[in-house]
Enzyme design. Structure first.
Site, PDB file in Angstrom:
ATOM      1  N   LYS A   1     -10.653   6.650   3.940  1.00  0.00           N
ATOM      2  CA  LYS A   1     -12.033   6.337   4.306  1.00  0.00           C
ATOM      3  C   LYS A   1     -12.998   6.744   3.199  1.00  0.00           C
ATOM      4  CE  LYS A   1     -15.321   4.839   6.680  1.00  0.00           C
ATOM      5  NZ  LYS A   1     -15.810   4.440   5.366  1.00  0.00           N
TER       6      LYS A   1
ATOM      7  N   CYS B   1       0.813  -1.218   0.000  1.00  0.00           N
ATOM      8  CA  CYS B   1       0.000   0.000   0.000  1.00  0.00           C
ATOM      9  C   CYS B   1       0.843   1.263   0.000  1.00  0.00           C
ATOM     10  CB  CYS B   1      -0.961  -0.005   1.183  1.00  0.00           C
ATOM     11  SG  CYS B   1      -2.017  -1.461   1.172  1.00  0.00           S
TER      12      CYS B   1
ATOM     13  N   CYS C   1     -13.997   0.547   7.928  1.00  0.00           N
ATOM     14  CA  CYS C   1     -13.120   0.160   6.825  1.00  0.00           C
ATOM     15  C   CYS C   1     -13.164   1.236   5.742  1.00  0.00           C
ATOM     16  CB  CYS C   1     -13.580  -1.158   6.212  1.00  0.00           C
ATOM     17  SG  CYS C   1     -13.686  -2.496   7.408  1.00  0.00           S
TER      18      CYS C   1
ATOM     19  N   HIS D   1      -9.159   3.136  -1.422  1.00  0.00           N
ATOM     20  CA  HIS D   1      -7.725   2.894  -1.377  1.00  0.00           C
ATOM     21  C   HIS D   1      -7.229   2.145  -2.617  1.00  0.00           C
ATOM     22  CE1 HIS D   1      -3.797   2.075  -0.020  1.00  0.00           C
ATOM     23  NE2 HIS D   1      -4.010   1.034   0.751  1.00  0.00           N
TER      24      HIS D   1
END
Lengths: 399, 497
Positions: free
Chosen positions: A340, A88, A213, A344
Site C-alpha cells: 500500500k 508479482c 489500491c 509494488h
C-alpha cells in the site's frame, strides 16, 4: 525423503532501496542501492558470492531479458546468474533460487535481488501486459484492480456481508497500512489517511477506490544467504534462518472448473498449510510475531487473512474492524506500510517483505519495532485470484 | 426475369426467421439538435429513433444474432448453405458468411457459404437465390436440405447528413426449405436498371445521394408498378389478392403512395418501421418481411419488394404452419428491447467518426497471431468447450488434460458448445482503469447451469442489474479492433438472459 528447508539457510545481509517515483534513477541504479546495503550488512565481498538470482517481471520497460543486467550493474565477477519471473512473486522466486543453491551445497553465499522500474510507461497503474497469444484472443480487457475486485463481489455473495461493511473493513486495511508506512522513510506514500478519505475516493474498479489500491513505484530489494554454520563463523548473532519456503500455482481449476467460489485465493491456502508444516508452526497466531502480506488491493489483504487462517471463514471483516491486524493487534500486519505504502515494483516486493521481517527479528526496525518477533511470515501473490502463484515464506530467529 | 414456383411435390419457402436490432436507439431530435446551427432543415425529419450499433457490433455480429434466432431449436445438420447479404460486410476479402456459420455452430464440411453485396437489393436477392437453389428444391422434406440467409447492414453516415437521421442498423435472417414452411414462395420477378439515386464507391465510408424527390418519383414510383403488374399477371392474381406489401420505403406515407401506384389499397402497405429503427439498408426488406410474418395469418399473400438498381419481387403465401410458429427472436421483441440513447458524442464515437483520446493504455498492440487463432477457431468462434468423456467435466478453454484433478484423463474431451446455454454470474467488476471503448470494462466469471465456466466480458447490462447470481446468455461480439492492421477479433460476451 525430503525434509524441507527449515534452518538450512541463514540470511546474513539485506538491503532495500527507497521506493517511489525514482524519475532520475534507472533499474540498475536501484539494484546498486539495495545491493550495497545488503553487502555492507553481510560483511562479505563480491568475490565471496557463488551465484545470483534476479527477480524481475516486466522486461518490456525494465532491464530486458536474462540476468545479465544484474551481473553487469553489480559487476559480479562472471558469476552464474539466473533471471526468474513468476509475476508479482518474482522476488520470492529469486530468494528461493538462492536459498536452494546454498541448501544444496552448490555455493557458500548466494545473492537474490528483485527490481522493477514501473514508472517508465508514461501512465499510471501497472503496464498493460499480454495474456499470451491465445489468452489475448478471448480474455476481456482487464486490469489488476479489476481482477482483484472480483473477490469482493464473490465474498459478499458467499458470506452475506453487507457491502458497506466490506467497504469499511477494506478502508481500515488501507488506513492501518498508511499509519504504519508514515513511520517508514523508505516507503513511497508516507501520509496518514482517514477512513472517510478512502470511502470518498474515486472508483478504480468497483468496489475498489483509489485508496484500496497499492501505489505504483520503482524499487529494488536484496538478500544474501549462506549456511547457518558460515553465518555463525562470521559472528552473526542472533541468526535469522529460513523456516519455510513454499509456492503453489494454479492448475487451471479456478478458471475452468466449477469448484472455486471466487471469494478466496486457493493457492494461498495450499501454500500456507505447507509452510506451517515445513516450519513446524502449529499455532500461527501465537508463534508468528508479524506478517507481511500481498496487499496489492485492500480486498486482497482481507481475504488473505482468511486464506492464511488468521481469521475464520467470513470473519475477516470483523477482525479487521476490531484492529486485530493493526500495529498493536494480535497479528501485526504490514508493519512497514505494505505494498500500500511502498508501492509494488513487481520483482522487488517479495524481498521487501522479508527485509522488514528481518529487521523486526533483529530488533532493527526503529520506530516500527514490535516486541520480540521470533517468527515472521511473508505472503507474495503473483497473478490474479483466478490464476496465480502464491508464495508463503517463514523466517525466524535460530533458537 | 420472372418466374412462377413450379409444383415439385413439395413447397419451397420460409421455415423460420429471426431479427436483431442493436439496443441503442438514438433520438433523431438529438442528432438534428446537434446540427441545428449548421443545417436547421434536419429538424423537419427529427422524429422517432434510429437503431445504432454499439462499438462491438457490426454486420457479422448482428447477422449471427438474427441467424441464431432463426435456427433456434432446429437441427443444424440440415442446413447446407448460408449467405450473408450486406453492403457493409466487415471484410472485403475474408468470407463473412463463414464467420457467421462458425459462430452459429453450422457444420463446415459440405456447407456452402456466400457473401452477397453491392446493392440495397442484396437482401431480397440473396433470399431469392437461396429459394431457387437446386439443393433445397431437390432436398424436399425427406432430405431436409435447408438454407440460411442473413441480411445485415450498419451503414455509416456523414455527421449532419439526412442519412444520419434516416439510417438504422440491424439484421434479419431466414431459414429456408424443410418440411413445414410457414410461407411458400409462389412467384418472383426481378428487374435490373442502373438507376443511380445514391452510391458508395469502394473505399468511401459514406453514401453520395441525389435529390430524394427524383429518386422517389422517377425511381421506385415508375419501376415498381410495372414490375408488380407483370408478376400479378403471370400468377393470374389481381392487386386485391395481395394482403401485405412489404417494401423498404422511406416513410409510411411513401409506402402507402407506392402501394396505391401499384393498384393496392394503401392500407396494405406495411409500416416501414422508419420511426423506430430507421432504414436498415440491405436488411430493410428482410426485417419488414419478418415483422409481417409475425403478424400475418395463414393463407395470406405477402408481396416483398427489394429496391436498388432495379427491384426484386417475391410473392409468398403463408401456410398453416405459421399459426403455430413462434420465432425465438421476433421483430417485435427486437423493436421493444431498444432503449433511448441521448448521447450524441458516444454515437459518433461508435460510428467511428469521432476520435477520442483514449490514453496510452489504449496503445497496446492488438496484433493477432493468425496461426494461433486458427488453431483455436472452434473454441473462439464457435465457443466450443471440452467435455471430458471420462468424468463429464465441462471446461473452457478445452485442453488435452482434464481440469478435474480427480480425473486427469488425457485427450478425453469432446466438443461441447456453450453458446446456447444459460449461465449465472459468479464474480464481476466494473473496471475504469483497463482500456475499453465503452468504459467501464465489465467482466467476471460466469458458470453454466449444466457445467463449465467462462471468464467473460459483460455487455448490455445498462437496463438489467448485474450481480452475482444474475442469469446471463452469450452473444457473439467484436472483442477488439486492431487499428494498425484493420483486423477485428470476435468472441462471446455475457448479456442479460
Amino acid at each position: 525423503m525430503a525434509n524441507g528447508i527449515k534452518d538450512k539457510v541463514a540470511i546474513i545481509g539485506m538491503g532495500c532501496s527507497r521506493f517511489g517515483e525514482r524519475w532520475s534513477d534507472s533499474a540498475e541504479d536501484l539494484m546498486v542501492e539495495a545491493f550495497q546495503e545488503a553487502m555492507g550488512d553481510a560483511g562479505i565481498g563480491v568475490d565471496d558470492l557463488g551465484a545470483a538470482w534476479l527477480g524481475t517481471s516486466y522486461e518490456e520497460i525494465g532491464v530486458g531479458k536474462s540476468a545479465i543486467p544484474l551481473a553487469s550493474a553489480l559487476r559480479l565477477p562472471n558469476l552464474p546468474v539466473t533471471r526468474v519471473e513468476n509475476l508479482c512473486a518474482s522476488g520470492s522466486e529469486a530468494v528461493r533460487g538462492a536459498a536452494y543453491a546454498v541448501a544444496a551445497g552448490a555455493c557458500d553465499f548466494a545473492l537474490a535481488l528483485g527490481v522493477e522500474k514501473l514508472k517508465d510507461t508514461g501512465y499510471g497503474g501497472l503496464p498493460v501486459r499480454t495474456r499470451g497469444a491465445f489468452g489475448d484472443l478471448w480474455m476481456p480487457s482487464m486490469s489488476a484492480p479489476g481482477l482483484f475486485a472480483q473477490l469482493a463481489s464473490a465474498y459478499v455473495a458467499k458470506h452475506g456481508v453487507d457491502p458497506a461493511d466490506l467497504k469499511r473493513a477494506m478502508a481500515h486495511v488501507s488506513v492501518k497500512s498508511h499509519r504504519n508506512g508514515a513511520l517508514n522513510e523508505k516507503a513511497h506514500l508516507r501520509r496518514e489517511i482517514t477512513e472517510e478519505q478512502v470511502l470518498k475516493a474515486p472508483t478504480v474498479a468497483e468496489p475498489l477506490g483509489v485508496f484500496d489500491c497499492c501505489g505504483v513505484s520503482d524499487g529494488a530489494a536484496c538478500a544474501i544467504v549462506t549456511t547457518p554454520e558460515i553465518a555463525r563463523s562470521l559472528g552473526k548473532d542472533p541468526l535469522v534462518t529460513i523456516k519455510a519456503m513454499q509456492i503453489a500455482a494454479s492448475d487451471g481449476s479456478e478458471l475452468s472448473h466449477n469448484t472455486w467460489d471466487g471469494a478466496s485465493v486457493a493457492n494461498t491456502r495450499v501454500s500456507a498449510a505447507r509452510a506451517f508444516r515445513e516450519a513446524g508452526v502449529s499455532d500461527p497466531e501465537t508463534e508468528i510475531g508479524a506478517i507481511e502480506v500481498h496487499d496489492c488491493f485492500s480486498v486482497t489483504e482481507l481475504v488473505t487473512m482468511e486464506d492464511l487462517g488468521f481469521s475464520a471463514e467470513g470473519r475477516a471483516v470483523h477482525d479487521i474492524l476490531d484492529g486485530r491486524y493493526d500495529h498493536d493487534g494480535a497479528v501485526p500486519c504490514q508493519i512497514d506500510g505494505g505494498l500500500k505504502c511502498f508501492g509494488h515494483p513487481i520483482g522487488a516486493s517479495g524481498i521487501r517483505m522479508l527485509y522488514e521481517l528481518y529487521l523486526q527479528i533483529l530488533g532493527r526496525a526503529g520506530r516500527r519495532q514490535l516486541d520480540d518477533v521470533r517468527l515472521g511470515l511473508t505472503h507474495n501473490l503473483g497473478g490474479a485470484p483466478l490464476s496465480n502463484v502464491a508464495s508463503v515464506n517463514i523466517i525466524g530467529r535460530l533458537e | 426475369m420472372s418466374g412462377v414456383a413450379q409444383m415439385t411435390g413439395h413447397e419451397i419457402g420460409i421455415a423460420g426467421y429471426g431479427v436483431w436490432l442493436p439496443r441503442r436507439r438514438m433520438e433523431r431530435k438529438v442528432i438534428a439538435g446537434a446540427h441545428r446551427w449548421f443545417n436547421p432543415a434536419l429538424m423537419a425529419a427529427a422524429r422517432g429513433t434510429r437503431s445504432h450499433c454499439s462499438w462491438d457490433e457490426d454486420s457479422i455480429t448482428m447477422a449471427v444474432a438474427a441467424a441464431r434466432g432463426a435456427l433456434d431449436g432446429r437441427e443444424r445438420e440440415a442446413v447446407d448453405s448460408i449467405a450473408l447479404a450486406s453492403t457493409t460486410p466487415p471484410f472485403l476479402d475474408r468470407q463473412n458468411a463463414t464467420v457467421i456459420a462458425e459462430a452459429c455452430g453450422l457444420a463446415g464440411t459440405g456447407l456452402r457459404t456466400l457473401d452477397v453485396t453491392g446493392s440495397l437489393r442484396a437482401g431480397t436477392g440473396a433470399l431469392l437465390a437461396a429459394l431457387q437453389d437446386g439443393a433445397i428444391a431437390r432436398g424436399g422434406p425427406a432430405h431436409g436440405n435447408q438454407a440460411l440467409v442473413a441480411a445485415a447492414d450498419c451503414r455509416r453516415a456523414k455527421p449532419g447528413s439526412p442519412d444520419e437521421l434516416a439510417f438504422g442498423h440491424g439484421a434479419a435472417a431466414f431459414l429456408l426449405g424443410g418440411a413445414e414452411p410457414i410461407a411458400v414462395l409462389r412467384g418472383w420477378r426481378s428487374v435490373s436498371d442502373d438507376f443511380v439515386d445514391h452510391y458508395r464507391a469502394a473505399g468511401s465510408p459514406f453514401d453520395y445521394r441525389w435529390e430524394e424527390r427524383w429518386a422517389r418519383d422517377e425511381g421506385s414510383a415508375r419501376l415498381l408498378p410495372d414490375a408488380v403488374a407483370g408478376l400479378l399477371a403471370e400468377l393470374s392474381l389481381s392487386p386485391a389478392d395481395i394482403d401485405h406489401l412489404v417494401l423498404p420505403a422511406a416513410s409510411a406515407r411513401d409506402a402507402q403512395r407506392l402501394a396505391k401506384a401499384c393498384g393496392l389499397d394503401p392500407d396494405r402497405a406495411r409500416d416501414p418501421l422508419d420511426q423506430s429503427c430507421g432504414q436498415l439498408g440491405a436488411a430493410q426488406a428482410p426485417l419488414l418481411l419478418a415483422h409481417c410474418l409475425e403478424q400475418a395469418a395463414p393463407g395470406q399473400r405477402i408481396l416483398v419488394a427489394g429496391l436498388g438498381q432495379g427491384c426484386d419481387l417475391l410473392l409468398f403465401e403463408t401456410a398453416e404452419a405459421l399459426a403455430g410458429y413462434r420465432s425465438a427472436a421476433p421483430a417485435s421483441a427486437a423493436l421493444d428491447a431498444g432503449w433511448s440513447d441521448e448521447n450524441y458524442f458516444r454515437f459518433l464515437a461508435f460510428e467511428g467518426t469521432l476520435e477520442l483520446d483514449s490514453g496510452i493504455r489504449a496503445e497496446a498492440d492488438l496484433k493477432t497471431a493468425h496461426s494461433v487463432a486458427y488453431r483455436h477457431h472452434e473454441a473462439l468462434t464457435g465457443l466450443q468447450a471440452g467435455r471430458c468423456t471420462a468424468c463429464g467435466t465441462v471446461q473452457f478453454p478445452p485442453e488435452r488434460v482434464c481440469v478435474n484433478r480427480n480425473c486427469g484423463a488425457v485427450d478425453s474431451q469432446e466438443p461441447y458448445p456453450l453458446a446456447g446455454r444459460t449461465a449465472r454470474v459468479v464474480s464481476l467488476t466494473a473496471d475504469r482503469l483497463a482500456y475499453h471503448p465503452d468504459p467501464p470494462s465489465r467482466y467476471g466469471l460466469v458458470e453454466f447451469e449444466e457445467g463449465g465456466r467462462l471468464l467473460v466480458e459483460f455487455v448490455e447490462w445498462d437496463r438489467a442489474e448485474l450481480k452475482v447470481g444474475a442469469a446471463a446468455s452469450l452473444a457473439f461480439r467484436i472483442k477488439d479492433r486492431d487499428a494498425h492492421r484493420g483486423f477485428r477479433r470476435y468472441f462471446w460476451k455475457a448479456v442479460p438472459a
